[in-house]
Scaffold this motif. Structure first.
Motif, PDB file in Angstrom:
ATOM      1  N   THR A   2     -11.746   8.005   5.183  1.00 29.46           N
ATOM      2  CA  THR A   2     -10.438   7.523   5.593  1.00 29.46           C
ATOM      3  C   THR A   2     -10.448   7.227   7.079  1.00 29.46           C
ATOM      4  O   THR A   2     -11.044   7.944   7.864  1.00 29.46           O
ATOM      5  N   HIS A   3      -9.755   6.160   7.456  1.00 34.87           N
ATOM      6  CA  HIS A   3      -9.605   5.786   8.861  1.00 34.87           C
ATOM      7  C   HIS A   3     -10.950   5.462   9.520  1.00 34.87           C
ATOM      8  O   HIS A   3     -11.094   5.563  10.722  1.00 34.87           O
ATOM      9  N   TRP A   4     -11.939   5.091   8.721  1.00 35.67           N
ATOM     10  CA  TRP A   4     -13.222   4.630   9.250  1.00 35.67           C
ATOM     11  C   TRP A   4     -13.126   3.154   9.618  1.00 35.67           C
ATOM     12  O   TRP A   4     -13.795   2.665  10.501  1.00 35.67           O
ATOM     13  N   PHE A   5     -12.259   2.427   8.910  1.00 33.85           N
ATOM     14  CA  PHE A   5     -12.086   0.996   9.140  1.00 33.85           C
ATOM     15  C   PHE A   5     -10.799   0.719   9.913  1.00 33.85           C
ATOM     16  O   PHE A   5      -9.764   1.319   9.631  1.00 33.85           O
ATOM     17  N   HIS A   6     -10.868  -0.226  10.838  1.00 32.22           N
ATOM     18  CA  HIS A   6      -9.654  -0.682  11.536  1.00 32.22           C
ATOM     19  C   HIS A   6      -8.938  -1.696  10.649  1.00 32.22           C
ATOM     20  O   HIS A   6      -9.573  -2.595  10.095  1.00 32.22           O
ATOM     21  N   ARG A   7      -7.634  -1.546  10.531  1.00 34.44           N
ATOM     22  CA  ARG A   7      -6.851  -2.479   9.735  1.00 34.44           C
ATOM     23  C   ARG A   7      -5.638  -2.978  10.527  1.00 34.44           C
ATOM     24  O   ARG A   7      -4.847  -2.175  11.028  1.00 34.44           O
ATOM     25  N   ASN A   8      -5.506  -4.299  10.627  1.00 33.82           N
ATOM     26  CA  ASN A   8      -4.313  -4.890  11.224  1.00 33.82           C
ATOM     27  C   ASN A   8      -3.172  -4.854  10.209  1.00 33.82           C
ATOM     28  O   ASN A   8      -3.411  -4.742   9.006  1.00 33.82           O
ATOM     29  N   PRO A   9      -1.917  -4.965  10.676  1.00 35.43           N
ATOM     30  CA  PRO A   9      -0.776  -4.891   9.738  1.00 35.43           C
ATOM     31  C   PRO A   9      -0.742  -6.074   8.773  1.00 35.43           C
ATOM     32  O   PRO A   9      -1.297  -7.139   9.048  1.00 35.43           O
ATOM     33  N   LEU A  10      -0.069  -5.861   7.652  1.00 34.32           N
ATOM     34  CA  LEU A  10       0.206  -6.962   6.726  1.00 34.32           C
ATOM     35  C   LEU A  10       1.143  -7.965   7.390  1.00 34.32           C
ATOM     36  O   LEU A  10       1.940  -7.614   8.267  1.00 34.32           O
ATOM     37  N   LYS A  11       1.076  -9.205   6.941  1.00 36.68           N
ATOM     38  CA  LYS A  11       2.025 -10.218   7.391  1.00 36.68           C
ATOM     39  C   LYS A  11       3.379  -9.955   6.711  1.00 36.68           C
ATOM     40  O   LYS A  11       3.420  -9.563   5.549  1.00 36.68           O
ATOM     41  N   ALA A  12       4.449 -10.170   7.440  1.00 35.16           N
ATOM     42  CA  ALA A  12       5.800 -10.032   6.870  1.00 35.16           C
ATOM     43  C   ALA A  12       6.390 -11.426   6.671  1.00 35.16           C
ATOM     44  O   ALA A  12       5.988 -12.390   7.334  1.00 35.16           O
ATOM     45  N   THR A  13       7.335 -11.532   5.756  1.00 32.43           N
ATOM     46  CA  THR A  13       7.921 -12.837   5.441  1.00 32.43           C
ATOM     47  C   THR A  13       9.421 -12.714   5.180  1.00 32.43           C
ATOM     48  O   THR A  13       9.904 -11.653   4.782  1.00 32.43           O
ATOM     49  N   ALA A  14      10.131 -13.799   5.422  1.00 34.81           N
ATOM     50  CA  ALA A  14      11.559 -13.840   5.101  1.00 34.81           C
ATOM     51  C   ALA A  14      11.727 -14.089   3.597  1.00 34.81           C
ATOM     52  O   ALA A  14      10.875 -14.731   2.973  1.00 34.81           O
ATOM     53  N   PRO A  15      12.801 -13.556   2.993  1.00 34.23           N
ATOM     54  CA  PRO A  15      13.037 -13.819   1.558  1.00 34.23           C
ATOM     55  C   PRO A  15      13.170 -15.321   1.303  1.00 34.23           C
ATOM     56  O   PRO A  15      13.667 -16.064   2.153  1.00 34.23           O
ATOM     57  N   VAL A  16      12.723 -15.751   0.133  1.00 34.28           N
ATOM     58  CA  VAL A  16      12.849 -17.161  -0.261  1.00 34.28           C
ATOM     59  C   VAL A  16      13.620 -17.200  -1.574  1.00 34.28           C
ATOM     60  O   VAL A  16      13.132 -16.747  -2.610  1.00 34.28           O
ATOM     61  N   PRO A  17      14.862 -17.739  -1.567  1.00 35.30           N
ATOM     62  CA  PRO A  17      15.688 -17.704  -2.787  1.00 35.30           C
ATOM     63  C   PRO A  17      15.290 -18.759  -3.830  1.00 35.30           C
ATOM     64  O   PRO A  17      15.605 -18.610  -5.007  1.00 35.30           O
TER      65      PRO A  17
END
Length: 411
Positions: A2-17
């Motif tokens: 665990t925590h051996w790999f660096h991970r950038n955050p997921l991309k976030a998105t606005a809702p699409v109706p």
């Protein structure tokens, strides 16, 4: 691990109706919009669901992408694009640049951005699985495969879809070629780490382990180089990680190369190789500290706390002492001033991305369904178009608690 790999955050998105009042003129078109809305929401939910596995992710991604293809490709498989490609504005944040999103009124932008997040999910899934205590051989294989799948998705986006964007990515944004290249190479390098751990576990020839470690160090160096012209404010932390991994695997290469030299009765050269391993290991240790102190996106990995990391330090020290003893009793060879040139080529174990293709257009898209979207009825007022500077809420990712470290991928 665990925590051996660096991970950038997921991309976030606005809702699409996917609501197109006036444009949608029939139940088939209305059903497509409803399915797009629900399949998109489902896919976004799975990104943070700890119970999600690769098959669930593939099913959900295929479901959404096959529907989205109707907004991109013509149904007759000609080179023409769908009339709906530019009907919807999509907004996505970037992994390195915080909560201010990029916005494009282009379904291709949505396909690429969501695909990018699917690839990120595979890297995070691999990291979580690698962190399990007493990981099995099958789980180690799944870590390896997930990283290769992620590399394949990033590669496909870079080569086949990002060039189709009308608006090119700005510097430092996820869809810029240098960033995508860094993600591809990092995935390959991390998959090769699994191979190296396996080779060590099975006591393969030191020459093979040295060559794999050298190739992996080169991968990390290339990934770091791809990010070299980006602003340090958002790239410094990631680059520190890539640099420390480069030093760590260079130390591995020199250590196992030293063992190969000793086996060939080249004890003086072996000592010099081990001294170089010692130097690079010390660099990696120092970079671990710097990495931990550097601000930037993503949680901080803790490689120096891992048994896998510490084992190398002991191995270098013990092997060097052994070589020095042997040289004092048997060989009496001069230790060269220059470190040996590592011109090692691995013939086995090198990682290639798993080829990836988006699914074909859903069978629910028929000429009749497409005809039920009447673009002449679009409202002329475009005031509802989202402003690019509007903040999109970041993805709340689950916190992964470190488990007891067993020091390797395979127990």
């Amino acid at each position: 691990m665990t925590h051996w790999f660096h991970r950038n955050p997921l991309k976030a998105t606005a809702p699409v109706p996917f609501n197109y009042y006036g444009v949608v003129t029939g139940p088939a078109a209305s059903k497509i919009c409803s399915d797009l809305r629900s399949s998109r929401a489902r896919l976004l939910e799975l990104f943070t669901d700890l119970n999600c596995n690769p098959q669930m992710m593939k099913n959900a991604a295929d479901s959404y992408f096959s529907l989205l293809q109707g907004f991109i490709n013509s149904l007759d498989e000609s080179t023409q694009e769908s009339k709906l490609r530019y009907i919807q504005n999509f907004k996505w944040t970037d992994t390195l640049q915080g909560q201010v999103p990029s916005a494009q009124q282009d379904a291709v932008f949505e396909l690429i951005s969501m695909g990018f997040n699917v690839a990120l999910w595979y890297t995070k899934y691999a990291s979580r699985l690698a962190g399990k205590e007493n990981i099995t051989e099958d789980e180690a294989k799944e870590v390896h495969r997930s990283l290769k799948i992620a590399a394949g998705i990033f590669k496909h986006l870079k080569e086949s879809h990002i060039p189709k964007l009308i608006t090119p990515a700005e510097k430092g944004r996820d869809l810029e070629a240098r960033l995508v290249e860094a993600y591809i190479i990092q995935c390959q390098a991390e998959a090769q780490e699994v191979t190296i751990a396996r080779a060590i576990e099975l006591k393969h020839a030191p020459g093979l382990i040295a060559a794999l470690a050298y190739e992996t160090a080169n991968f990390y160096q290339k990934a770091d180089h791809a990010l070299s012209s980006l602003e340090p404010a958002y790239s410094a932390k990631w680059r520190k990680y890539l640099h420390l991994k480069m030093c760590f695997y260079t130390a591995y290469a020199y250590c196992y190369h030293g063992q190969t030299l000793l086996a060939s009765d080249k004890c003086g050269e072996a000592i010099r190789s081990l001294q170089e391993a010692e130097k690079f290991y010390a660099k990696a240790e120092a970079l671990c500290k710097e990495y931990g102190e550097t601000k930037g996106p993503g949680p901080t990995a803790k490689p120096s706390g891992h048994l896998f990391f510490r084992k190398l330090g002991n191995l270098v020290k013990n092997t060097l002492e052994k070589c020095q003893r042997e040289n004092g009793f048997i060989y009496f060879q001069k230790v060269p001033t220059e470190a040996p040139q590592l011109e090692l080529k691995a013939n086995y174990g090198l990682v290639e991305p798993v080829p990836f293709e988006f699914p074909p257009t859903s069978v629910h898209w028929t000429p009749e369904t497409l005809a039920a979207f009447d673009l002449t009825q679009r409202p002329k007022d475009d005031s509802a178009k989202p402003k690019p500077e509007e903040v999109v809420k970041p993805v709340k990712e689950p916190d992964i608690k470190p488990q007891k470290d067993t020091g390797c991928y395979i127990s």
